[in-house]
Design a protein around this motif. Structure first.
Motif, PDB file in Angstrom:
ATOM      1  N   PHE A   1       1.889  14.117  10.221  1.00 55.32           N
ATOM      2  CA  PHE A   1       0.897  14.387   9.174  1.00 55.32           C
ATOM      3  C   PHE A   1       1.039  13.408   8.025  1.00 55.32           C
ATOM      4  CE2 PHE A   1       0.707  18.286  11.509  1.00 55.32           C
ATOM      5  CZ  PHE A   1      -0.569  18.773  11.301  1.00 55.32           C
ATOM      6  N   MET A   2      -0.042  13.248   7.286  1.00 52.50           N
ATOM      7  CA  MET A   2      -0.039  12.391   6.101  1.00 52.50           C
ATOM      8  C   MET A   2      -1.033  12.954   5.091  1.00 52.50           C
ATOM      9  SD  MET A   2      -0.378   8.240   5.887  1.00 52.50           S
ATOM     10  CE  MET A   2       1.336   7.974   6.335  1.00 52.50           C
ATOM     11  N   ARG A   3      -0.682  12.865   3.811  1.00 48.51           N
ATOM     12  CA  ARG A   3      -1.595  13.290   2.749  1.00 48.51           C
ATOM     13  C   ARG A   3      -2.331  12.079   2.198  1.00 48.51           C
ATOM     14  NH1 ARG A   3       0.459  14.991  -3.108  1.00 48.51           N
ATOM     15  NH2 ARG A   3       0.289  12.720  -3.278  1.00 48.51           N
ATOM     16  N   PHE A   4      -3.659  12.197   2.155  1.00 52.64           N
ATOM     17  CA  PHE A   4      -4.493  11.130   1.603  1.00 52.64           C
ATOM     18  C   PHE A   4      -5.178  11.599   0.331  1.00 52.64           C
ATOM     19  CE2 PHE A   4      -4.372  10.215   6.186  1.00 52.64           C
ATOM     20  CZ  PHE A   4      -3.958   8.894   6.171  1.00 52.64           C
ATOM     21  N   ASN A   5      -5.149  10.737  -0.685  1.00 58.74           N
ATOM     22  CA  ASN A   5      -5.900  10.955  -1.923  1.00 58.74           C
ATOM     23  C   ASN A   5      -7.232  10.236  -1.762  1.00 58.74           C
ATOM     24  OD1 ASN A   5      -7.019  10.784  -4.515  1.00 58.74           O
ATOM     25  ND2 ASN A   5      -5.035  10.559  -5.513  1.00 58.74           N
ATOM     26  N   VAL A   6      -8.309  10.994  -1.544  1.00 55.47           N
ATOM     27  CA  VAL A   6      -9.590  10.374  -1.197  1.00 55.47           C
ATOM     28  C   VAL A   6     -10.135   9.502  -2.323  1.00 55.47           C
ATOM     29  CG1 VAL A   6     -10.141  12.245   0.401  1.00 55.47           C
ATOM     30  CG2 VAL A   6     -10.956  12.383  -1.971  1.00 55.47           C
ATOM     31  N   ALA A   7      -9.786   9.827  -3.560  1.00 58.99           N
ATOM     32  CA  ALA A   7     -10.283   9.045  -4.693  1.00 58.99           C
ATOM     33  C   ALA A   7      -9.610   7.684  -4.797  1.00 58.99           C
ATOM     34  CB  ALA A   7     -10.070   9.818  -5.997  1.00 58.99           C
ATOM     35  N   GLN A   8      -8.484   7.518  -4.097  1.00 59.32           N
ATOM     36  CA  GLN A   8      -7.720   6.271  -4.173  1.00 59.32           C
ATOM     37  C   GLN A   8      -7.888   5.415  -2.912  1.00 59.32           C
ATOM     38  OE1 GLN A   8      -5.972   5.095  -6.707  1.00 59.32           O
ATOM     39  NE2 GLN A   8      -5.451   6.813  -8.033  1.00 59.32           N
ATOM     40  N   MET A   9      -8.979   5.635  -2.165  1.00 61.43           N
ATOM     41  CA  MET A   9      -9.137   4.928  -0.892  1.00 61.43           C
ATOM     42  C   MET A   9     -10.336   3.995  -0.875  1.00 61.43           C
ATOM     43  SD  MET A   9      -7.882   7.765   1.879  1.00 61.43           S
ATOM     44  CE  MET A   9      -7.735   6.525   3.166  1.00 61.43           C
ATOM     45  N   ALA A  10     -10.725   3.508  -2.046  1.00 62.26           N
ATOM     46  CA  ALA A  10     -11.854   2.577  -2.102  1.00 62.26           C
ATOM     47  C   ALA A  10     -11.455   1.174  -1.659  1.00 62.26           C
ATOM     48  CB  ALA A  10     -12.421   2.533  -3.519  1.00 62.26           C
ATOM     49  N   ASP A  11     -10.177   0.844  -1.762  1.00 56.88           N
ATOM     50  CA  ASP A  11      -9.703  -0.490  -1.404  1.00 56.88           C
ATOM     51  C   ASP A  11      -9.644  -0.633   0.120  1.00 56.88           C
ATOM     52  OD1 ASP A  11      -7.876  -2.764  -0.880  1.00 56.88           O
ATOM     53  OD2 ASP A  11      -7.614  -2.738  -3.051  1.00 56.88           O
ATOM     54  N   GLU A  12     -10.286  -1.664   0.662  1.00 59.85           N
ATOM     55  CA  GLU A  12     -10.314  -1.869   2.110  1.00 59.85           C
ATOM     56  C   GLU A  12      -8.939  -2.153   2.698  1.00 59.85           C
ATOM     57  OE1 GLU A  12     -12.660  -1.658   4.609  1.00 59.85           O
ATOM     58  OE2 GLU A  12     -13.693  -0.531   3.042  1.00 59.85           O
ATOM     59  N   LYS A  13      -8.017  -2.586   1.873  1.00 58.11           N
ATOM     60  CA  LYS A  13      -6.677  -2.884   2.383  1.00 58.11           C
ATOM     61  C   LYS A  13      -6.025  -1.629   2.956  1.00 58.11           C
ATOM     62  CE  LYS A  13      -2.427  -5.301   1.061  1.00 58.11           C
ATOM     63  NZ  LYS A  13      -1.703  -5.978  -0.047  1.00 58.11           N
ATOM     64  N   SER A  14      -6.258  -0.477   2.319  1.00 53.35           N
ATOM     65  CA  SER A  14      -5.711   0.784   2.841  1.00 53.35           C
ATOM     66  C   SER A  14      -6.254   1.059   4.233  1.00 53.35           C
ATOM     67  CB  SER A  14      -6.076   1.943   1.905  1.00 53.35           C
ATOM     68  OG  SER A  14      -5.573   1.750   0.614  1.00 53.35           O
ATOM     69  N   TRP A  15      -7.540   0.840   4.416  1.00 56.22           N
ATOM     70  CA  TRP A  15      -8.164   1.095   5.709  1.00 56.22           C
ATOM     71  C   TRP A  15      -7.680   0.108   6.774  1.00 56.22           C
ATOM     72  CZ3 TRP A  15     -10.360   5.541   6.538  1.00 56.22           C
ATOM     73  CH2 TRP A  15     -10.886   6.252   5.455  1.00 56.22           C
ATOM     74  N   GLN A  16      -7.432  -1.121   6.374  1.00 54.47           N
ATOM     75  CA  GLN A  16      -6.922  -2.100   7.329  1.00 54.47           C
ATOM     76  C   GLN A  16      -5.548  -1.696   7.848  1.00 54.47           C
ATOM     77  OE1 GLN A  16      -7.092  -5.710   5.050  1.00 54.47           O
ATOM     78  NE2 GLN A  16      -9.341  -5.727   4.975  1.00 54.47           N
ATOM     79  N   VAL A  17      -4.690  -1.183   6.943  1.00 52.85           N
ATOM     80  CA  VAL A  17      -3.363  -0.717   7.363  1.00 52.85           C
ATOM     81  C   VAL A  17      -3.498   0.450   8.338  1.00 52.85           C
ATOM     82  CG1 VAL A  17      -1.252   0.424   6.571  1.00 52.85           C
ATOM     83  CG2 VAL A  17      -2.167  -1.523   5.300  1.00 52.85           C
TER      84      VAL A  17
ATOM     85  N   VAL B   1       0.855  -1.187   0.000  1.00 53.94           N
ATOM     86  CA  VAL B   1       0.000   0.000   0.000  1.00 53.94           C
ATOM     87  C   VAL B   1       0.893   1.240   0.000  1.00 53.94           C
ATOM     88  CG1 VAL B   1      -1.779   1.300   1.231  1.00 53.94           C
ATOM     89  CG2 VAL B   1      -1.832  -1.206   1.231  1.00 53.94           C
ATOM     90  N   VAL B   2       0.672   2.139  -0.959  1.00 54.39           N
ATOM     91  CA  VAL B   2       1.510   3.331  -1.096  1.00 54.39           C
ATOM     92  C   VAL B   2       0.874   4.488  -0.344  1.00 54.39           C
ATOM     93  CG1 VAL B   2       2.518   4.984  -2.705  1.00 54.39           C
ATOM     94  CG2 VAL B   2       2.309   2.575  -3.357  1.00 54.39           C
ATOM     95  N   MET B   3       1.613   5.055   0.611  1.00 54.54           N
ATOM     96  CA  MET B   3       1.144   6.208   1.361  1.00 54.54           C
ATOM     97  C   MET B   3       2.166   7.333   1.276  1.00 54.54           C
ATOM     98  SD  MET B   3      -0.890   4.715   4.662  1.00 54.54           S
ATOM     99  CE  MET B   3      -2.328   3.665   4.424  1.00 54.54           C
ATOM    100  N   ALA B   4       1.722   8.567   1.624  1.00 50.51           N
ATOM    101  CA  ALA B   4       2.567   9.755   1.487  1.00 50.51           C
ATOM    102  C   ALA B   4       2.757  10.415   2.848  1.00 50.51           C
ATOM    103  CB  ALA B   4       1.929  10.734   0.508  1.00 50.51           C
ATOM    104  N   PRO B   5       3.860  10.106   3.551  1.00 48.92           N
ATOM    105  CA  PRO B   5       4.072  10.654   4.894  1.00 48.92           C
ATOM    106  C   PRO B   5       4.423  12.139   4.866  1.00 48.92           C
ATOM    107  CG  PRO B   5       5.976   9.384   4.195  1.00 48.92           C
ATOM    108  CD  PRO B   5       4.935   9.200   3.131  1.00 48.92           C
ATOM    109  N   GLY B   6       4.124  12.816   5.977  1.00 49.13           N
ATOM    110  CA  GLY B   6       4.178  14.266   6.020  1.00 49.13           C
ATOM    111  C   GLY B   6       5.513  14.904   5.738  1.00 49.13           C
ATOM    112  N   ASN B   7       6.600  14.329   6.240  1.00 52.23           N
ATOM    113  CA  ASN B   7       7.877  15.023   6.113  1.00 52.23           C
ATOM    114  C   ASN B   7       8.425  15.062   4.691  1.00 52.23           C
ATOM    115  OD1 ASN B   7       8.362  16.172   8.578  1.00 52.23           O
ATOM    116  ND2 ASN B   7       9.575  14.488   9.390  1.00 52.23           N
ATOM    117  N   VAL B   8       7.904  14.252   3.778  1.00 45.96           N
ATOM    118  CA  VAL B   8       8.357  14.385   2.388  1.00 45.96           C
ATOM    119  C   VAL B   8       7.867  15.703   1.795  1.00 45.96           C
ATOM    120  CG1 VAL B   8       8.398  11.878   2.066  1.00 45.96           C
ATOM    121  CG2 VAL B   8       6.409  13.183   1.285  1.00 45.96           C
TER     122      VAL B   8
END
Length: 473
Positions: free
Chosen positions: A445-461, A428-435
């Motif tokens: 902090f973390m940036r989330f792309n709401v359109a790319q969060m339909a997969d339940e695997k992201s939510w499980q992580v 699962v690819v995520m974007a941590p704040g300090n980058v």
């Protein structure tokens, strides 16, 4: 020689030396290349030949160049090494988590991998039918479109369309003030090549788009940052940075700021431009998210009239990331220099096939409906994703007016870098704040792309990450 005269002479010599160092650092002069002739270089810089001789002798003493009897001065072999842009490691999991890490993971991930940290919409959100129609039409176009190099400023019809769209917001543009490029990122790169030299100081928001940081590192400039607020940069910090560091360029998004989603307010915009004028600061305004706004907001380029503001944009977020094309709107004299740089880098403007497809879609009648549906869909998705994140103790920094990003604060004790590394281990690819933070102050902090969060695997992580914090507390 008086002390004042000596100081002026030393300054001229230092200037000549800086010019040579800059050419070597940028790659314009490489190992074994002959330096400009003493008389010719002196004439081009407006200094005496003796000043150039003195500069060359000092550089030779440093070992950067060497003299060959009867032939001139040459760059010394083995003086150059590649610019170290990031920490490398054979294992992606062990590589330093920096802007390049996020980009590599996002671009190289399988199509099926969840990518809530990436910066584009899913394929099924894009106008696929309109793109296929445009591709069929372009396949029947005249031979020149299919076979020739791109014109140096890019397709005139597309530039004229961009000028008309700018007029709708009060920015009078001639197509001659617009050039098309290979992408939004290439637009920034060309502007940096034109306006910056190694060692210059550049101002960015904190946080800012992580590829701003990557590009500026590649150009070997000093980066300073000012805190972002919901209405634009913190103006007190902004003015202090101008006074203390004298940056020559400021990079920003005015609308739907990446990553925060903030939008510049009119009072902040006006004050920012006054400060820029007082401190001779140029501004690069990345306007890539304009079509995601529900209603137009203030733009620095429109207020300034492209006096000290350069606008860039692209079509990758709204049409297709595969059809690489960007644009630059700027003063005529800057466009001239940018065109020459683009010719040197890629021998012409962007691919005519690409620009014709983009033009077909933008003028085909379906684009406005496509974006209206995207905005409605994003509004629904953004609300639902925000609510679900909140249940995990992950709080959005603000509620954006539009777009697909949520800049969120994680629960106490959660490192976004550690969470991103754990997520990557599960694909699962995520974007941590300090980058996104030049000051490295966004570890929670973390940036989330709401359109790319339909997969339940992201939510499980995310649930497991939040659960560890709750258990520990």
């Amino acid at each position: 020689m008086t002390a004042e005269t000596h100081a002026r002479a030393s300054g001229r010599t230092a200037h000549v030396m800086a010019q040579i160092r800059s050419r070597i650092a940028s790659g314009a002069l490489t190992n074994g290349d002959r330096l400009p002739s003493i008389r010719g270089f002196a004439a081009s810089l407006g200094v005496s030949p003796s000043t150039v001789v003195e500069a060359y002798d000092r550089l030779a003493a440093e070992g950067l160049i060497r003299a060959r009897a009867g032939s001139g001065f040459f760059v010394t072999a083995n003086t150059l090494s590649p610019v170290a842009l990031s920490t490398r490691d054979e294992s992606p999991e062990l590589r330093e988590v920096d802007p390049f890490w996020v980009s590599r993971q996002s671009l190289d991930a399988d199509d099926e991998s969840p990518k809530p940290g990436c910066g584009w919409l899913p394929a099924d959100w894009m106008p696929q039918a309109a793109l296929r129609r445009a591709l069929r039409n372009v396949a029947r176009a005249e031979d020149a479109v299919l076979l020739n190099y791109g014109r140096t400023q890019g397709d005139f019809d597309l530039r004229r369309l961009l000028a008309r769209r700018a007029a709708e917001e009060g920015l009078a543009l001639d197509p001659a003030n617009i050039m098309l490029t290979g992408s939004g990122s290439q637009s920034i790169d060309l502007i940096c090549r034109l306006l910056l030299k190694p060692g210059d100081t550049v101002l960015v928001d904190d946080p800012c788009y992580f590829n701003f940081r990557a590009l500026l590192k590649a150009h070997q400039v000093q980066v300073i940052s000012v805190a972002m607020t919901p209405t634009g940069p913190d103006l007190t910090a902004f003015e202090n940075a101008l006074q203390a560091s004298a940056p020559c360029l400021y990079l920003t998004n005015s609308a739907l700021h990446n990553p925060t989603g903030a939008t510049l307010s009119p009072p902040v915009a006006h004050r920012l431009l006054k400060l820029a004028e007082a401190h001779d600061l140029l501004i690069l305004e990345d306007d890539i998210f304009t079509d995601f706004e529900p209603e137009p907001s203030v733009r620095l380029a429109a207020l300034d009239g492209l006096n000290r503001v350069i606008r860039i944009g692209s079509f990758s977020k709204t049409l297709s990331a595969s059809l690489r094309c960007g644009y630059i709107a700027a003063r005529a004299e800057w466009i001239e220099g940018l065109v020459d740089l683009q010719i040197a880098a890629q021998f012409g403007g962007p691919c005519p096939i690409v620009t014709h497809v983009i033009g077909e879609v933008l003028t085909g009648g379906s684009y406005r409906k496509h974006m209206e549906e995207v905005r409605r869909r994003l509004n629904r998705t953004r609300r639902s994703v925000s609510a679900r994140l909140t249940t995990l103790g992950i709080e959005p920094w603000l509620a954006p007016r539009g777009g697909f990003y949520l800049w969120c604060e994680l629960p106490d004790g959660t490192s976004s870098t550690a969470l991103a590394q754990a997520a990557m281990a599960e694909g699962v690819v995520m974007a941590p704040g300090n980058v996104f933070s030049a000051a490295q102050t966004a570890s929670r902090f973390m940036r989330f792309n709401v359109a790319q969060m339909a997969d339940e695997k992201s939510w499980q992580v995310l649930e497991r990450g939040a659960g560890k914090v709750r258990t520990a507390s």
